[in-house]
Design an enzyme around this catalytic site. Structure first.
Site, PDB file in Angstrom:
ATOM      1  N   TYR A   8     -30.127  19.459  21.281  1.00  0.00           N
ATOM      2  CA  TYR A   8     -28.796  20.048  21.396  1.00  0.00           C
ATOM      3  C   TYR A   8     -28.896  21.471  21.938  1.00  0.00           C
ATOM      4  O   TYR A   8     -29.632  22.308  21.403  1.00  0.00           O
ATOM      5  CB  TYR A   8     -28.131  20.051  20.018  1.00  0.00           C
ATOM      6  CG  TYR A   8     -26.709  20.536  19.983  1.00  0.00           C
ATOM      7  CD1 TYR A   8     -25.747  20.020  20.848  1.00  0.00           C
ATOM      8  CD2 TYR A   8     -26.310  21.493  19.054  1.00  0.00           C
ATOM      9  CE1 TYR A   8     -24.425  20.454  20.795  1.00  0.00           C
ATOM     10  CE2 TYR A   8     -24.994  21.930  18.986  1.00  0.00           C
ATOM     11  CZ  TYR A   8     -24.059  21.412  19.865  1.00  0.00           C
ATOM     12  OH  TYR A   8     -22.757  21.846  19.803  1.00  0.00           O
ATOM     13  N   GLU A  57       6.496  -9.998 -19.302  1.00  0.00           N
ATOM     14  CA  GLU A  57       5.864  -8.698 -19.476  1.00  0.00           C
ATOM     15  C   GLU A  57       5.483  -8.505 -20.938  1.00  0.00           C
ATOM     16  O   GLU A  57       6.185  -8.961 -21.849  1.00  0.00           O
ATOM     17  CB  GLU A  57       6.803  -7.584 -19.020  1.00  0.00           C
ATOM     18  CG  GLU A  57       7.147  -7.635 -17.546  1.00  0.00           C
ATOM     19  CD  GLU A  57       5.918  -7.568 -16.653  1.00  0.00           C
ATOM     20  OE1 GLU A  57       4.972  -6.826 -16.991  1.00  0.00           O
ATOM     21  OE2 GLU A  57       5.886  -8.278 -15.634  1.00  0.00           O
ATOM     22  N   ARG A 111      -2.490   9.052 -10.170  1.00  0.00           N
ATOM     23  CA  ARG A 111      -3.555   9.056 -11.187  1.00  0.00           C
ATOM     24  C   ARG A 111      -4.940   9.257 -10.593  1.00  0.00           C
ATOM     25  O   ARG A 111      -5.880   9.604 -11.309  1.00  0.00           O
ATOM     26  CB  ARG A 111      -3.510   7.755 -11.991  1.00  0.00           C
ATOM     27  CG  ARG A 111      -2.309   7.656 -12.935  1.00  0.00           C
ATOM     28  CD  ARG A 111      -2.183   6.273 -13.533  1.00  0.00           C
ATOM     29  NE  ARG A 111      -3.415   5.849 -14.193  1.00  0.00           N
ATOM     30  CZ  ARG A 111      -3.676   4.591 -14.550  1.00  0.00           C
ATOM     31  NH1 ARG A 111      -2.790   3.630 -14.284  1.00  0.00           N
ATOM     32  NH2 ARG A 111      -4.803   4.289 -15.151  1.00  0.00           N
ATOM     33  N   TYR A 120      -2.598  -6.652  -2.424  1.00  0.00           N
ATOM     34  CA  TYR A 120      -2.486  -5.234  -2.736  1.00  0.00           C
ATOM     35  C   TYR A 120      -3.635  -4.439  -2.123  1.00  0.00           C
ATOM     36  O   TYR A 120      -4.788  -4.882  -2.133  1.00  0.00           O
ATOM     37  CB  TYR A 120      -2.469  -5.035  -4.262  1.00  0.00           C
ATOM     38  CG  TYR A 120      -1.283  -5.724  -4.902  1.00  0.00           C
ATOM     39  CD1 TYR A 120      -0.105  -5.044  -5.144  1.00  0.00           C
ATOM     40  CD2 TYR A 120      -1.342  -7.084  -5.211  1.00  0.00           C
ATOM     41  CE1 TYR A 120       0.998  -5.687  -5.698  1.00  0.00           C
ATOM     42  CE2 TYR A 120      -0.250  -7.742  -5.759  1.00  0.00           C
ATOM     43  CZ  TYR A 120       0.917  -7.037  -5.999  1.00  0.00           C
ATOM     44  OH  TYR A 120       2.003  -7.680  -6.531  1.00  0.00           O
ATOM     45  N   ALA A 148       0.830  -1.206   0.000  1.00  0.00           N
ATOM     46  CA  ALA A 148       0.000   0.000   0.000  1.00  0.00           C
ATOM     47  C   ALA A 148       0.862   1.253   0.000  1.00  0.00           C
ATOM     48  O   ALA A 148       0.482   2.283   0.564  1.00  0.00           O
ATOM     49  CB  ALA A 148      -0.920  -0.004   1.222  1.00  0.00           C
TER      50      ALA A 148
END
Length: 447
Positions: free
Chosen positions: A369, A154, A18, A106, A12
């Site tokens: 209140y 990848e 973004r 994640y 984290a």
């Protein structure tokens, strides 16, 4: 399933630029709950005895969030950020002495559940969670041979044939703790970004003769959130699953796509949820209750046979008994309403209780209140509160008592009594007509 101890490392430490938000990415909510908390929930659901969250020094809010829920011992700091492998290695000290299996997840993957993750613990060596991608695009490809994971490639480094592979890497990985950290110590940053990649562990494990395999979860379950559009997509997926679960359990929702649920919303079979209802955290609705359109329910309990709305708001601490009626434009906060009590129109009930069968008239206000403290209003069983009554707390209206419409009640009302707190009506014949004529004449005389 293995019987070895389990731990989780939750990454984290990303900056989340973004998202374009002052709120750290992993603290953005899905279903009214921070994405990071969803990840922690999954780890706890797996029975992990140790949970470590890797944070960055750039997000003190994330650190404070983890400390509040798990304590300071659950925090590891990655500084500076040098890739996913480096992030996992930052958790090594926090897991000192742990001899079991570790799963890496994640904080920005909010839809992944314990049930999705559990299969990674069924074997030895290194296991990753993959998914079949609708559009593999830039995802890393899982190169499989039989039941063996041969490599994670990848997309930018893949051959044309490898790019045709639809089995992709989610990033979630599990391995025995000692093996995981041993392999991570051998990961290098010899790549274009100069970062230490967690995926390199697979190749190192194979070369060292360790088993490597992949298990699969649904693509939606493993989706990561990096931007506001993806957060909205995750929310939509979460809502769809929760609605489907409730419908399957016997909850009636004529327009389910208009109902917004929270992560912990509980609704019993046979309840009716009309269109455009929003549930905040902590809502519990029993079977046989009805929540009518355009109502908001949060931190409230609604018993069987109760009816809420339309256009009602239940705030935390609202506790409605069987057959209670809360009507349009009524707000209830921290008030217990006993069986059959009613507040059908335009009222605010805050801090107190309403007894069985009592009727609260339109326009009634619990004046709770005083500018410094909250005070309680107690309305007894069978009491009748006249329309537009202001009950100035602390005050009690006894069982079977009544208040006259328009009254301001500042003192306790005994059982069975009538309380009036308003000025006597005075009539002045012709006064209004004379006043209107004078004002019209004055207006007409102005230049």
């Amino acid at each position: 399933m293995t019987s070895r101890a389990r731990a989780a490392i939750i990454l984290a430490a990303g900056q989340g630029t973004r998202m374009k938000s002052p709120l750290p990415k992993v603290l953005h909510p899905v279903g009214g709950r921070a994405m990071l908390d969803h990840a922690i929930d999954a780890a706890e659901g797996l029975g992990c005895e140790r949970i470590v969250v890797v944070v960055g020094n750039h997000s003190p809010e994330v650190r404070a969030h983890v400390e509040k829920r798990l304590g300071a011992a659950a925090i590891a700091v990655q500084d500076p950020p040098l890739g996913t492998g480096h992030a996992v290695l930052a958790a090594k000290a926090a897991l000192n002495g742990f001899d079991g299996e570790v799963v890496v997840t994640y904080g920005d993957v909010p839809l992944l559940t314990a049930a999705d993750i559990a299969p990674v613990f069924a074997g030895d060596g290194v296991t990753v969670i993959g998914f079949e991608a609708r559009d593999p695009g830039a995802y890393g490809r899982l190169i499989l041979s039989g039941g063996t994971l041969e490599a994670i490639v990848e997309a930018k480094e893949a051959t044309p044939d490898q790019l045709k592979v639809t089995a992709c890497n989610s990033g979630v990985m599990a391995a025995p703790a000692a093996l995981l950290f041993e392999l991570l110590e051998r990961v290098t940053n010899d790549n274009a970004k100069g970062e230490y990649y967690l995926t390199d562990v697979v190749g190192l494990a194979r070369r060292a003769g360790h088993a490597t395999r992949a298990v699969f979860a649904g693509e939606d379950a493993v989706m990561g959130v990096n931007a506001q559009a993806e957060l909205a997509q995750a929310e939509a997926l979460f809502q769809r699953v929760r609605r489907e679960d409730l419908l399957a359990a016997g909850v009636r929702m004529p327009a389910p796509d208009t109902v917004h649920l929270s992560w912990d919303t509980e609704i019993g079979p046979g309840a009716v949820i009309e269109p455009y209802v929003v549930f905040g955290p902590g809502a519990k609705v029993a079977g046989g209750a009805r929540i009518r359109s355009f109502s908001h329910v949060e931190g409230a309990v609604v018993a069987a046979g109760a009816e809420v709305g339309p256009y009602a708001r239940l705030r935390p601490g609202a506790d409605l008994g069987e057959g209670v009626r809360i009507g349009n434009f009524v707000e209830v906060k921290n008030v217990t309403m006993a069986k059959g009590a009613k507040a059908n129109h335009l009222a605010y009930l805050g801090d107190g209780s309403v007894g069985e069968g009592a009727n609260v008239g339109a326009g009634t206000i619990f004046c709770n209140y005083d500018g410094f403290n909250k005070h309680r209003t107690e309305v007894g069983a069978g009491a009748f509160i006249g329309s537009n009554t202001a009950l100035v707390a602390p005050v009690t209206v006894g069982a079977g008592a009544m208040t006259g419409s328009g009254s301001v009640i500042t003192e306790d009302v005994p059982d069975g009594a009538l309380a009036l707190g308003r000025a006597r009506q005075e009539l002045r014949p012709g006064w209004a007509e004379r006043f209107m004529q004078a004002m019209r004449a004055r207006k007409a005389a102005k230049p």
